[in-house]
Design a protein around this motif. Structure first.
Motif, mmCIF file in Angstrom:
data_model
loop_
_atom_site.group_PDB
_atom_site.id
_atom_site.type_symbol
_atom_site.label_atom_id
_atom_site.label_comp_id
_atom_site.label_asym_id
_atom_site.label_seq_id
_atom_site.Cartn_x
_atom_site.Cartn_y
_atom_site.Cartn_z
ATOM 1 N N LEU A 145 0.977 -0.807 0.050
ATOM 2 C CA LEU A 145 -0.052 -0.043 -0.189
ATOM 3 C C LEU A 145 1.099 1.354 0.024
ATOM 4 C CD1 LEU A 145 -2.573 1.649 0.071
ATOM 5 C CD2 LEU A 145 -1.856 1.196 3.017
ATOM 6 N N GLY A 146 0.633 2.274 -1.396
ATOM 7 C CA GLY A 146 1.715 3.060 -1.286
ATOM 8 C C GLY A 146 1.185 4.330 -0.989
ATOM 9 N N ARG A 147 1.480 5.444 0.065
ATOM 10 C CA ARG A 147 0.680 6.291 -0.044
ATOM 11 C C ARG A 147 1.673 7.251 0.087
ATOM 12 N NH1 ARG A 147 -1.157 4.434 5.329
ATOM 13 N NH2 ARG A 147 -3.580 3.301 5.136
ATOM 14 N N GLY A 148 1.547 8.777 -0.657
ATOM 15 C CA GLY A 148 2.275 9.754 -0.821
ATOM 16 C C GLY A 148 1.236 11.064 -1.215
ATOM 17 N N ARG A 149 1.925 11.991 -0.802
ATOM 18 C CA ARG A 149 1.916 13.851 -0.308
ATOM 19 C C ARG A 149 2.421 14.897 -1.236
ATOM 20 N NH1 ARG A 149 2.753 16.906 3.201
ATOM 21 N NH2 ARG A 149 3.126 15.729 5.489
ATOM 22 N N PRO A 150 2.288 15.198 -1.958
ATOM 23 C CA PRO A 150 3.381 16.929 -2.291
ATOM 24 C C PRO A 150 3.848 17.593 -1.138
ATOM 25 C CG PRO A 150 0.855 17.095 -3.135
ATOM 26 C CD PRO A 150 1.039 15.904 -2.525
ATOM 27 N N ILE A 151 4.799 18.000 -1.248
ATOM 28 C CA ILE A 151 5.127 18.539 0.042
ATOM 29 C C ILE A 151 6.079 19.798 -0.313
ATOM 30 C CG2 ILE A 151 5.237 17.264 1.997
ATOM 31 C CD1 ILE A 151 8.557 17.216 1.366
ATOM 32 N N GLU A 152 6.202 20.081 -1.990
ATOM 33 C CA GLU A 152 7.236 21.183 -1.862
ATOM 34 C C GLU A 152 6.608 21.606 -3.579
ATOM 35 O OE1 GLU A 152 11.448 20.599 -2.057
ATOM 36 O OE2 GLU A 152 11.963 20.749 0.572
#
Length: 222
Positions: A145-152
């Motif tokens: 299960l891959g989770r991600g979010r942008p930060i820059e």
């Protein structure tokens, strides 16, 4: 006598200016020394705070079974935490990870879907959750299960960095598969058992019946 007096006066002025300059330089030196000391204290305080934050983060990552990843879209490099490697059977840092390497680890049956969904989320600049299989070092496959979010973001407003986690879903997927198989077996047994069997809901209404019950009642079990 006038020239002598002027000479003495000029000397006093020069001496006074020299004393004033000395006092000014001394004051500036004191101010700069104090400012340097203050900055030094602030730097040391920030350094200690950073060390504490890093230590907390390290302990948190050691306490979890999740892997951490950090993708720099400008360079293409992807940082994997030690756990991200070891959950697949690799040594920490065993290979360099970038987008192309990442694609080689994805199961061929999952690659097109996973890549398309990832690109869609990246273009929209939104957080995402994906399920896919990774190849392990021994040649097997693990559900992730891959989770991600942008930060820059860059100057044009495009995502330049995104971070996320890997969660091993293999046992969960295996449990789902066992449950699915058991359900199919039970349904098959329900249909072919030689006795008439009915199922009812909480209101005692018949919801289904097997083949033998259909034979007796004349109603189809479909």
């Amino acid at each position: 006598a006038f020239l002598a007096a002027n000479h003495i006066w000029d000397g006093w002025i020069a001496a006074g200016m020299g004393l004033a300059l000395t006092a000014l330089l001394t004051a500036m030196a004191g101010f700069l020394s104090h400012r340097h000391a203050t900055l030094q204290i602030l730097v040391e305080k920030q350094t200690r705070s950073l060390r504490v934050s890093e230590e907390r983060f390290r302990l948190a990552m050691e306490a979890t079974s999740d892997g951490l990843w950090d993708w720099d879209l400008r360079s293409g490099g992807i940082y994997w935490s030690p756990r991200a490697f070891t959950m697949l059977g690799y040594e920490p840092g065993e290979f360099f990870v970038d987008y192309e390497k990442w694609k080689t680890l994805i199961h061929p049956a999952d690659l097109e879907r996973t890549e398309a969904e990832l690109k869609q989320h990246i273009q929209k600049g939104e957080a995402f959750t994906l399920e896919f299989r990774y190849r392990t070092k021994d040649g097997g496959w693990k559900w992730i299960l891959g989770r991600g979010r942008p930060i820059e973001w860059d100057e044009q407003g495009r995502i330049s960095r995104t971070i996320g986690t890997h969660v091993d879903l293999t046992e969960h997927k295996q449990a789902e598969e066992r449950l699915r198989y058991a359900k199919e077996q039970a349904e098959q047994l329900f249909k072919v058992t030689p006795s008439a069997v009915f199922t009812v809901d909480n209101n005692r209404r018949v919801t289904s019946w097997n083949n033998k019950a259909a034979e007796i009642t004349g109603y189809s079990s479909e």
